[in-house]
Every structure is written in structure tokens, then in C-alpha cells.
Design an enzyme around this catalytic site. Sequence first.
Site, PDB file in Angstrom:
ATOM      1  N   TYR A 138      -2.245 -10.221   4.666  1.00 38.62           N
ATOM      2  CA  TYR A 138      -2.462  -8.424   4.848  1.00 38.62           C
ATOM      3  C   TYR A 138      -4.103  -8.530   5.233  1.00 38.62           C
ATOM      4  O   TYR A 138      -4.765  -8.291   4.144  1.00 38.62           O
ATOM      5  CB  TYR A 138      -2.059  -7.781   3.964  1.00 38.62           C
ATOM      6  CG  TYR A 138      -1.826  -6.352   4.220  1.00 38.62           C
ATOM      7  CD1 TYR A 138      -2.290  -5.893   5.401  1.00 38.62           C
ATOM      8  CD2 TYR A 138      -1.837  -5.430   3.125  1.00 38.62           C
ATOM      9  CE1 TYR A 138      -2.154  -4.541   5.700  1.00 38.62           C
ATOM     10  CE2 TYR A 138      -1.794  -4.070   3.370  1.00 38.62           C
ATOM     11  CZ  TYR A 138      -1.879  -3.625   4.594  1.00 38.62           C
ATOM     12  OH  TYR A 138      -1.959  -2.296   4.864  1.00 38.62           O
ATOM     13  N   THR A 146       0.654  -1.243  -0.088  1.00 35.98           N
ATOM     14  CA  THR A 146      -0.021  -0.107   0.028  1.00 35.98           C
ATOM     15  C   THR A 146       0.883   1.342   0.006  1.00 35.98           C
ATOM     16  O   THR A 146       0.607   2.163  -0.823  1.00 35.98           O
ATOM     17  CB  THR A 146      -0.779  -0.093   1.280  1.00 35.98           C
ATOM     18  OG1 THR A 146      -1.780  -1.105   1.279  1.00 35.98           O
ATOM     19  CG2 THR A 146      -1.875   1.178   1.167  1.00 35.98           C
ATOM     20  N   THR A 147       1.842   1.208   0.954  1.00 36.54           N
ATOM     21  CA  THR A 147       2.816   2.325   0.949  1.00 36.54           C
ATOM     22  C   THR A 147       3.630   2.810  -0.281  1.00 36.54           C
ATOM     23  O   THR A 147       4.015   3.628  -0.606  1.00 36.54           O
ATOM     24  CB  THR A 147       3.560   2.204   2.112  1.00 36.54           C
ATOM     25  OG1 THR A 147       2.795   1.749   3.384  1.00 36.54           O
ATOM     26  CG2 THR A 147       4.303   3.536   2.660  1.00 36.54           C
ATOM     27  N   ARG A 157      -9.336  -0.499   4.395  1.00 40.36           N
ATOM     28  CA  ARG A 157      -8.889   0.038   3.118  1.00 40.36           C
ATOM     29  C   ARG A 157      -9.505  -1.241   1.890  1.00 40.36           C
ATOM     30  O   ARG A 157     -10.002  -0.592   0.794  1.00 40.36           O
ATOM     31  CB  ARG A 157      -7.562  -0.195   2.824  1.00 40.36           C
ATOM     32  CG  ARG A 157      -6.730   1.062   3.586  1.00 40.36           C
ATOM     33  CD  ARG A 157      -5.458   1.176   3.159  1.00 40.36           C
ATOM     34  NE  ARG A 157      -5.179   1.791   1.735  1.00 40.36           N
ATOM     35  CZ  ARG A 157      -4.650   3.114   1.722  1.00 40.36           C
ATOM     36  NH1 ARG A 157      -4.101   3.614   2.757  1.00 40.36           N
ATOM     37  NH2 ARG A 157      -4.467   3.634   0.455  1.00 40.36           N
TER      38      ARG A 157
END
Length: 298
Positions: free
Chosen positions: A137, A48-49, A142
Site C-alpha cells: 500500500y 486506513t478507512t 499519509r
Amino acid sequence: MKKTVFTGAGVAIVTPFLEDGQVNYPKLGELIDWQIESGTDCIVTCGTTGESAAMSHEEHMDVVRYTVKKVAGRVPVVAGAGSNDTAVAVELSKLSKEAGADALLHVTPYYNKTSQRGLVKHFTAIADATDLPVILYNVPSRTGVGIQIDTYRELGKHPNIVAVKEANGNISEIAKLFAACGDCLDVYSGNDDQIVPILSLGGKGVISVLSNVMPREAHEICQLYFDGKTAESAALQLKLLPLINALFMDVNPIPVKDAMNLMGLGVGECRLPLCSMAEGQLAALREILAQNDLVEGR
């Protein structure tokens, strides 16, 4: 017990971009070297980052290949390979295996979501596709779907599903996860504000956003705990809490990229639809960075 991918602080590393929006590979290389020199225990790329959702599959795999080559075995490399399309997730997993990744990170399917039965089928297909260890994860804020305890228990039976990045924010549920699956799944904190609580339950570390700006300190929170210095570990976690919170004052990875740019690290802006914060938020972020000696004070 299954083999642990890593212990300590793994950085959910940002993907730096040039002004024209292309991946800035020289800068990515600099960041990887800085992270490893600063004690980071694992590089987690294309999560995601790392803005994987805004990358083409070709770019995604180019970043994984570059990261593996640059790391050169110094620490494990975990490749984000998740998708809401199981066939795509399987393909990214196979390509990541070919690229030399040490493990895979797989998020729950987003937008189309699925049932818990569908999650078992989805993750089983992924785990069957290669012999790489898989870190699940769970970030329902999200994706809109969370992994339930009975589902973890079923998935934990697969020899290649070895760990969980847990970012549901609910310590009570995470405690239930440890109680039900602690003998078959390692647990990493997916939230920097919960590193010590999750370590106290038996966690192996964190997959960290904070590490992008303070890699040494994120590593130290974990290492102090492992060394039995629990009070010092907790004190460092609490000292950094205002910064950790500031890194989530907007949608991740907007604040952390803005912070890195304010620090002079030159990682570029996020790809649209993500964009830099407004001046008021940037000023507040700069103040927090200054309090942590990451930028010069006003």
C-alpha cells in the site's frame, strides 16, 4: 504471473463504533452483508478507512476474525496488517493468517519512515512470515514515504508479494510502475477518482472508499470496463466524481462516516483524534448525497 487476489471493487470498509467507542459488531455484520449483496468483490478490513491506527492490536484482530467469519468465503477478505514496526507487522500477519484472511494489505512504515533499502527489508520480512499474498500500500501523503519503481521491481521478485494499492495520485508514476512491474505485480487504484485510468493501464480494480456508500456503482465502474464498455465505465466514474471528491473534503474516513450516518446507516463517529465535520461541511456533504439520491433532498 502470480495469482490475483481479486478483480473489481474491494471496499475499504469502515469500522462502526457504538456511542461508548466500542466496535459495533452487529452493524459491521450488516455492512458486510450489504456490501456483498450489492456486488462488492472483496472486503478489505482494518485499513486506513477502518481506523486501524486507533485500535489496539486485540481489537484489530477481533475485527479481522469477525470479518472472516461473517464473510464466510463469499468474497476474499484482505486484512490490513501494516505497522511502522516490522515485528508488529509480522505478528499481525501471522495472526491474520490464523484468522483465515485470504490476503494481507501492508502500508509503508509511517512516522519513522525508512529508506528504499529499508522498505525492501521490511516488506521481505513480512512476506516471508506467512504464505498469504501481500498487497503493498503506497500512500505517501499519509505516511511520508513512497515506494520507488526500482523498489517495486525488487519486491516483485518475492513470490508472496503479488500486488500494489497505489494511491500516490501520480498517473505518470503509476504508468512507469505498469511498464516496469506489470508482469509481476497487480495494481489496484487506491483513489476512487482514478479507477478508469488505472484500469486502462492494466489495473485489476480498486480498493475503494466510495464503495462504503455506493457499492453497486463502484463495482459497476470496474465491471463495465472489464466488459468492454469503456465509455459507460468512464461516464459513471465522471458522474460520481463530485461525490468521490466530497468523500475526501476532510481527512479520510471522516467524510465517509459522516455520509453513512447522514444516510441512516448508523456507523457512529470516528475515534479521536478524528472527529465529525463542522455544520457547513456537513451541509455541503448532505447536498452531494441528495444529488445522488442517497438522502432526501432539502
